[in-house]
Write a protein that holds these residues in place. Structure first.
Motif: not given
Length: 391
Positions: A42, A44, A67, A70-71, A74-75, A106, A118, A122, A200, A204
């Motif tokens: 992923c 992160f 955070m 949230r990721e 999104r993934t 990505a 992005e 959001e 951010l 990531r």
């Protein structure tokens, strides 16, 4: 046969670092005519102590947990989109194809303006939930200024995130200072929003650390935000030349004696009025900016203002507010009319409540912080510059 996809997320414990963070991994399983499995990173890390393997999410409301979740959302959303796109054009879809389609997308997003766009998309979804429309406007405004800077300075529409270094930040700072002629407070706001984009990128795994680490912005000069007791007396006792200015005076005084900011005043209804056991009337509401509770007892002046304008708002609100811009224009002229040698804005009423109505009268700062709905007492400490009255 129906083709389905499932995604399992798990942490790679063997990759745990000294801070207790481990890489988050994923396993794509496609079931259908041909079954297949593919693993992916992923890109992160998550705190092992926060990870809930059953829910495949981080628990709690810490910044790290929010955070990470949230990721994760999104993934999973991107994987689902890539899978559906492949199903539309192919009869048989493999897990490896989904992985490659996801990772290709990505990689194409590792640029400054795309990452910023992005973040703004959001942010827009959170307006009215835990973010204000004004804050969202500030982020889009910074995006526009950054795009103009890239075009003027580098002749580019975008650039890789990895190329943003301390020199870039210093150039952006100087551009806003010299070309745009922004004040230090405005520059600080734009720089902090760009900093959020870089944080951010760090989260990531696009860059190893924030390029803002060594950057020291010029701090704006301190300005007295509250009205002194003498100034407040002049402002309150003046009769102005138009009905709208007299109305603006009343709304400003309501905020001075309650500490409720403009956007929260505008939303007040009868439901926010609560009568206590001792017969006193209170306003119970939540701050739009932070979502924290705000409870204020109504004293003589705000009670009189509520009674004066009762039933006058067409939408059933407690107060028939003008726009903030209109009232700020009136306030600048009104400050001159009553001999205050500096411009007044509506937000200064809230500062006057915190500094003059509360802190200068000896009310503990912890109590004031709760009354005003501050999340952190450091916010309230900004109001503590007013001299305290000694009996």
């Amino acid at each position: 046969m129906k083709t389905e996809m499932k995604v399992l997320l798990y942490i790679k414990r063997s990759g745990q670092d000294k801070d207790g963070l481990s890489p988050l991994m994923g396993r794509i399983a496609v079931r259908g005519k041909n079954n297949s499995i593919a693993q992916f990173s992923c890109k992160f890390k998550v705190d092992v102590r926060l990870w809930n393997a059953t829910a495949q999410r981080c628990t709690g409301k810490s910044r790290m947990a929010v955070m990470a979740n949230r990721e994760i959302e999104r993934t999973l959303l991107l994987l689902r989109q890539r899978f559906n796109e492949l199903k539309d054009i192919k009869e048989v879809v493999s897990a490896e194809e989904v992985k490659n389609a996801y990772q290709g997308l990505a990689e194409s997003q590792d640029t400054i303006m795309k990452l910023f766009a992005e973040l703004n998309e959001e942010y827009a979804l959170r307006v009215g939930v835990n973010r204000s429309a004004t804050s969202y406007y500030h982020y889009t405004n910074t995006y526009r200024h950054l795009a103009t800077f890239l075009k003027d300075k580098y002749r580019l529409s975008d650039m890789p995130v990895k190329q943003l270094d301390e020199n870039f930040i210093e150039d952006f700072d100087m551009y806003m200072r010299t070309v745009k002629r922004f004040m230090p407070k405005t520059i600080l706001g734009h720089v902090n929003r760009l900093k959020s984009v870089m944080m951010l990128a760090v989260f990531r795994g696009i860059i190893p650390f924030s390029p803002f680490k060594g950057y020291r912005p010029q701090k704006p000069e301190f300005k007295q935000m509250y009205l002194t007791e003498e100034e407040l007396g002049k402002f309150a006792n003046m009769t102005y030349d138009t009905p709208n200015r007299n109305f603006t005076r009343d709304m400003f005084l309501f905020s001075c004696w309650t500490g409720i900011c403009y956007c929260d005043m505008r939303a007040l209804t009868e439901k926010n009025l609560v009568k206590a056991e001792d017969g006193s009337l209170w306003i119970h509401t939540e701050r739009q900016k932070t979502g924290t509770p705000e409870c204020v007892r109504l004293m003589e002046i705000p009670l009189a203002i509520l009674e004066k304008y009762k039933g006058m708002d067409a939408d059933g609100k407690l107060l028939p507010m003008l726009t903030k811009e209109s009232m700020n224009r009136h306030l600048k002229k009104m400050s001159v009319m009553c001999g205050i040698n500096r411009p007044i804005s509506f937000h200064q009423a809230r500062h006057t409540f915190g500094s003059i109505i509360c802190l200068s009268q000896g009310i503990p700062i912890e109590t004031v912080s709760k009354i005003m709905g501050h999340k952190h007492i450091k916010t309230t400490q900004r109001y503590a510059s007013a001299p305290r009255l000694v009996a």
